[in-house]
Design a protein around this motif. Structure first.
Motif, short mmCIF file in Angstrom:
data_model
loop_
_atom_site.label_atom_id
_atom_site.label_comp_id
_atom_site.label_asym_id
_atom_site.label_seq_id
_atom_site.Cartn_x
_atom_site.Cartn_y
_atom_site.Cartn_z
N ILE A 36 0.84 -1.20 0.00
CA ILE A 36 0.00 0.00 0.00
C ILE A 36 0.87 1.25 0.00
O ILE A 36 0.61 2.19 -0.76
N ILE A 37 1.91 1.28 0.79
CA ILE A 37 2.81 2.44 0.81
C ILE A 37 3.43 2.65 -0.57
O ILE A 37 3.50 3.78 -1.07
N GLU A 38 3.88 1.59 -1.21
CA GLU A 38 4.45 1.70 -2.56
C GLU A 38 3.42 2.20 -3.57
O GLU A 38 3.74 2.98 -4.46
N LEU A 39 2.18 1.73 -3.45
CA LEU A 39 1.15 2.07 -4.42
C LEU A 39 0.56 3.48 -4.23
O LEU A 39 -0.10 4.00 -5.13
N LEU A 40 0.82 4.09 -3.07
CA LEU A 40 0.29 5.44 -2.82
C LEU A 40 0.68 6.42 -3.92
O LEU A 40 -0.10 7.29 -4.30
N SER A 41 1.88 6.27 -4.44
CA SER A 41 2.37 7.21 -5.45
C SER A 41 1.70 7.02 -6.81
O SER A 41 1.82 7.86 -7.69
N CYS A 42 0.97 5.93 -6.97
CA CYS A 42 0.30 5.66 -8.25
C CYS A 42 -0.98 6.48 -8.42
O CYS A 42 -1.51 6.55 -9.52
N GLY A 43 -1.45 7.07 -7.34
CA GLY A 43 -2.65 7.90 -7.43
C GLY A 43 -3.92 7.09 -7.43
O GLY A 43 -4.11 6.22 -6.59
N ARG A 44 -4.78 7.37 -8.38
CA ARG A 44 -6.08 6.70 -8.45
C ARG A 44 -5.96 5.26 -8.91
O ARG A 44 -5.01 4.89 -9.57
N GLY A 45 -6.98 4.49 -8.57
CA GLY A 45 -7.03 3.13 -9.07
C GLY A 45 -7.52 2.16 -8.03
O GLY A 45 -7.84 2.53 -6.89
N VAL A 46 -7.59 0.91 -8.45
CA VAL A 46 -7.95 -0.20 -7.57
C VAL A 46 -6.80 -1.18 -7.65
O VAL A 46 -6.31 -1.50 -8.74
N TYR A 47 -6.36 -1.67 -6.51
CA TYR A 47 -5.21 -2.56 -6.46
C TYR A 47 -5.52 -3.78 -5.59
O TYR A 47 -5.96 -3.62 -4.45
N HIS A 48 -5.30 -4.96 -6.14
CA HIS A 48 -5.44 -6.18 -5.36
C HIS A 48 -4.10 -6.49 -4.72
O HIS A 48 -3.06 -6.45 -5.39
N VAL A 49 -4.13 -6.76 -3.43
CA VAL A 49 -2.92 -7.06 -2.68
C VAL A 49 -3.10 -8.47 -2.11
O VAL A 49 -3.71 -8.66 -1.06
#
Length: 178
Positions: free
Chosen positions: A155-168
């Motif tokens: 989640i910390i890494e993906l914060l910079s990606c902005g908008r979206g939906v991410y499965h972890v």
């Protein structure tokens, strides 16, 4: 001042009915959305892959980030229902212009190195029971168990990606059978 909101708080109880979880999981999310919308603060919401039913649905075999949460499956239990409603609130706010993203972890378990875990949820109790009995159900199913430290780092890494939906989730599910 607040730069962004990461909303990971939830009452996790796989056996509680929806009315018992609504206040914490739905109303709490709604309150944070109002706060975020008032100042246009990005809200990053931690949902759950449990919002996709495993039975009684017409979903594709592969559920990815593009799969709609507007499915026709039945969500069993208040936890999955309350997480679905809360995510629906977040995605509606984002469609209206509120910045942020949605993260959907699978079953979050203990730390990958230390094993530290809340230990009182249904997954921990199930695994503890299997260990104490020295046996597990003979089923052909794999559990998507994702360590909490992996979820946090992702989640910390993906914060910079902005908008979206991410499965972890865990790319190596754990077989549940013996």
């Amino acid at each position: 001042s607040i730069d962004l909101i990461i909303h990971s708080a939830a009452q996790v109880d796989w056996l509680a009915p929806y009315p018992h979880l609504k206040s914490a999981n739905v109303v709490g999310t709604e309150t944070l959305i109002r706060l975020a919308a008032h100042r246009k603060i990005p809200i990053h919401y931690v949902s759950s892959l449990a919002i996709f039913p495993v039975v009684g649905n017409h979903l594709p075999d592969l559920i990815d980030e593009r799969t709609s949460i507007d499915h026709d499956g039945l969500l069993y239990g208040g936890y999955t229902q309350s997480k679905w409603v809360a995510e629906k609130l977040v995605t509606t706010a984002q469609a209206a212009g509120l910045p942020g993203a949605v993260y959907r972890p699978s079953l979050v378990v203990g730390h990958s190195q230390t094993g530290a875990w809340h230990g009182n949820d249904i997954v921990a109790k199930m695994l503890r029971t299997w260990i104490e009995l020295g046996m597990a159900p003979d089923v052909d199913v794999a559990l998507d168990l994702t360590p909490v430290d992996y979820v946090s780092r992702a989640i910390i890494e993906l914060l910079s990606c902005g908008r979206g939906v991410y499965h972890v989730n865990n790319p190596q599910p754990v077989p549940a059978g013996t």
